[in-house]
Every structure is written in C-alpha cells, then in structure tokens.
Design a protein around this motif. Sequence first.
Motif, PDB file in Angstrom:
ATOM      1  N   ILE A  75       6.919   3.461  -7.635  1.00 53.00           N
ATOM      2  CA  ILE A  75       6.437   2.317  -8.494  1.00 53.00           C
ATOM      3  C   ILE A  75       7.437   1.501  -9.235  1.00 53.00           C
ATOM      4  CG2 ILE A  75       5.426   1.796 -10.848  1.00 53.00           C
ATOM      5  CD1 ILE A  75       3.179   1.939  -8.524  1.00 53.00           C
ATOM      6  N   VAL A  76       8.652   2.594  -9.649  1.00 51.38           N
ATOM      7  CA  VAL A  76       9.836   2.096 -10.159  1.00 51.38           C
ATOM      8  C   VAL A  76      10.534   1.311  -9.016  1.00 51.38           C
ATOM      9  CG1 VAL A  76      12.323   2.670 -10.635  1.00 51.38           C
ATOM     10  CG2 VAL A  76      10.185   3.777 -11.812  1.00 51.38           C
ATOM     11  N   ARG A  77      10.744   1.663  -7.710  1.00 50.33           N
ATOM     12  CA  ARG A  77      11.348   0.819  -6.747  1.00 50.33           C
ATOM     13  C   ARG A  77      10.659  -0.533  -6.618  1.00 50.33           C
ATOM     14  NH1 ARG A  77       9.676   3.652  -2.702  1.00 50.33           N
ATOM     15  NH2 ARG A  77       8.392   2.338  -1.988  1.00 50.33           N
ATOM     16  N   GLU A  89       0.917  -1.138   0.109  1.00 43.66           N
ATOM     17  CA  GLU A  89      -0.020   0.070  -0.018  1.00 43.66           C
ATOM     18  C   GLU A  89       1.175   1.166  -0.149  1.00 43.66           C
ATOM     19  OE1 GLU A  89      -3.824   2.354   2.359  1.00 43.66           O
ATOM     20  OE2 GLU A  89      -2.515   0.546   3.413  1.00 43.66           O
ATOM     21  N   LEU A  90       0.728   2.135  -0.825  1.00 42.71           N
ATOM     22  CA  LEU A  90       1.228   3.317  -0.977  1.00 42.71           C
ATOM     23  C   LEU A  90       0.576   4.409  -0.380  1.00 42.71           C
ATOM     24  CD1 LEU A  90       2.627   3.484  -4.734  1.00 42.71           C
ATOM     25  CD2 LEU A  90       3.864   2.679  -2.665  1.00 42.71           C
ATOM     26  N   LYS A  91       0.722   4.673   0.999  1.00 41.20           N
ATOM     27  CA  LYS A  91      -0.304   5.350   1.619  1.00 41.20           C
ATOM     28  C   LYS A  91      -0.417   7.009   1.367  1.00 41.20           C
ATOM     29  CE  LYS A  91      -0.280   2.443   6.034  1.00 41.20           C
ATOM     30  NZ  LYS A  91      -1.393   2.198   5.900  1.00 41.20           N
ATOM     31  N   GLY A  92      -1.225   7.335   1.177  1.00 40.62           N
ATOM     32  CA  GLY A  92      -1.512   8.790   0.843  1.00 40.62           C
ATOM     33  C   GLY A  92      -1.559   9.110  -0.657  1.00 40.62           C
ATOM     34  N   ALA A 131       1.453   5.600 -11.256  1.00 39.37           N
ATOM     35  CA  ALA A 131       2.583   5.644 -12.272  1.00 39.37           C
ATOM     36  C   ALA A 131       2.887   7.066 -12.358  1.00 39.37           C
ATOM     37  CB  ALA A 131       2.245   5.084 -13.607  1.00 39.37           C
ATOM     38  N   GLU A 132       1.986   7.963 -12.439  1.00 38.78           N
ATOM     39  CA  GLU A 132       2.283   9.527 -12.498  1.00 38.78           C
ATOM     40  C   GLU A 132       2.334  10.142 -11.429  1.00 38.78           C
ATOM     41  OE1 GLU A 132      -0.406  10.648 -16.502  1.00 38.78           O
ATOM     42  OE2 GLU A 132      -1.211   9.073 -15.154  1.00 38.78           O
ATOM     43  N   GLU A 133       1.731   9.960 -10.141  1.00 42.18           N
ATOM     44  CA  GLU A 133       1.678  10.633  -8.983  1.00 42.18           C
ATOM     45  C   GLU A 133       3.048  10.116  -8.115  1.00 42.18           C
ATOM     46  OE1 GLU A 133      -2.153  10.925  -6.764  1.00 42.18           O
ATOM     47  OE2 GLU A 133      -2.917   9.668  -8.596  1.00 42.18           O
TER      48      GLU A 133
END
Length: 331
Positions: A322-324, A306-309, A315-317
């Motif tokens: 995402i790359v990591r 989960e990418l909180k917040g 991919a844009e935000e």
Amino acid sequence: MSLTKSDDPELSHRLSRRNVLGVAAGAGAAALLGLPAGPAAAVPRARKLRTPMIKGFTNRFAEVNGTRLHYVTGGQGDPLVLLPGWPRTWYQFHKIMPPLARHYQVIAPDLRGMGESDKPADGYDKKTMARDIYELLRSLGHSQAHIAGEDIGSMVAHSFAANHPEATRKVALWEAGHPTEIFNEMRMLPQPGQPAPWWFAFNQLDQLPGQLLEGRFRFIVDWLIDFQASDPKAFSEKDRAVYAAAYDTPDAIRAGNGWYQTFQQDIADLKDYPVLTMPLLGIGGKYYELLLTQMEGLAADARYVELKGAGHYLAEERPDDIVRELTAFFA
C-alpha cells in the motif's frame, strides 16, 4: 408475604421453563452469529483503552459540520487524508502512517460515529461524512489534499471527490467502492465466487445489533479478521483489542450501523454525482473484482492494481504494498 418456588410448585415449574427458554433463545441468537452461548462461554470483554499513539504523531479534535471529529496527524508535505472502515478506527493505518509521513502531512481521522469522534443521531450518509472531512481540511488551512480510503472510508473518499473536486488532488480507494445498485443485487445466501457480506443486512437492523453485541464485539472483530484476512496473524492481540474497545458500546454499535443504514441514500446521491475527473487509483485484494464492477463508468482517469493473494484489510495485511502504490501514485 413473598412467593417462592417452594410456595407454589406450578409457578416454580413455569419459572424454570422460562429460564430454559431464555437460555435457548440466547443460544439460538448466538449460534446465528457464530458466537459461543451459555454460561460457560468466555466473553472477551474489551478493556477501555487509551488512544494508542504513534511516535511523531499527535492526537487532536476539531468541531466541524456540527460534530466533533478526532484525528491523528504527523509528517510534512502535501496533506494526505486516510479514511478508515468498519469495524476499524484511524488505528488501522498505524503500519503505513510512519512511512507515508516521510513524504506527506498525514491526517487520519475517526469518521463520524467512529472511535473518539462524536456519535450523533444522524448524518451517516457518505455525502455528509465527506463534508465533515472537507471542513476538517479547511479548519487545518488546506484548500486541497490527496484523499485515500479503505472500506467505508473509500465510500467517503469517493463522495469527497464527487462533491468537492476543487479540494481533491488525487483519490485512492481500496477494497470497496461507493455504494451502487450492485449492493441491492447481492445474494443473502453464499454463491460460488461471489461475496456474501451478511453484515450489510445485519448492520441495517435497528437495536438488535447493539442488544446482541454490547460487550461482545470482540467476537465480530475476530470473525471478520479470520474470514476476510489472508493472514490473520498480521493482527496482534493489541490490534484486536483496540477495535473491540472502539465498538463495544451501544452508541458505537448504533453509529457503525448508521453507515450501512444509509446505503440507499448513498445510491440515490450517486446518481447525481459527476464522473470523477481527477486521477484515481483503485486497489483490491479479496474484493478486487467487486471494486472494478462498482467503479465502472464512475471515473475518467483511473488505474487499478490487484494485490494477488491479499485479503480485505490491505493497510494491515499488505502495508508495504500500500505504501509503495500510494507513494508512486501521489508523487
């Protein structure tokens, strides 16, 4: 002899009333979508743009599965396919493609019906769209690839893994899973803590979306960004113009509708799919909980982040995140 308003006052009255009703009807439809109405409304028509390019990447086309797909590719290494969503094109990955290309041969297609790919009358079920990607890979000489997708692209990615497991090394999905019965349980009216994707139903209508949005699609692009992105400033004016131009015609709107009009077929197809056995990564921002619910019981070797917040357009935000996550997972 021609009849003018001055020749027949009664006719003049009827015509004036008809004009008023027409304006009112247009205003009502616009209000329903949250669009400006009336002659004073400034309609931001999308300019016809050339395909934006990224340094080190090439723009190509391939005839596959009875249709013509456009794709952008660059980099070296194992093939990594990035599948975009609505209302986007391959360009939604422009921030993550260069860093990923240091490790992989990145292949970012416009899906069937999207961008510069053909917009046929049918074939918008995710099983057929997955076959498009499978044949694209074969045409490039690849027997296997990593598959990743966002939104509609994640649905195609899941279908690819289910229907072509021998060609799937690992699969990553974010901000949506494959259509399941959960889609049929979503409420039309907003509920606290639950998604209310009104565009699911709107995009399943025939003709009306095109009639309302032709030449006006920029309104949808801006509304979705402002509503679903945690940071709307992550999207430049160029980004917004590129997406509006890609969907501003009747054929483009119709094709995008097709991805939603086939949800019931997708749900039926899923019942025959095996549990995915290849490693799977699920990433979520705004719809993380929905992704977890959709994926329950569908993958045997899955982990979730989960990418909180974060909002919906990861991919844009949140390109660095995402790359990591992708680089670590596909290693």
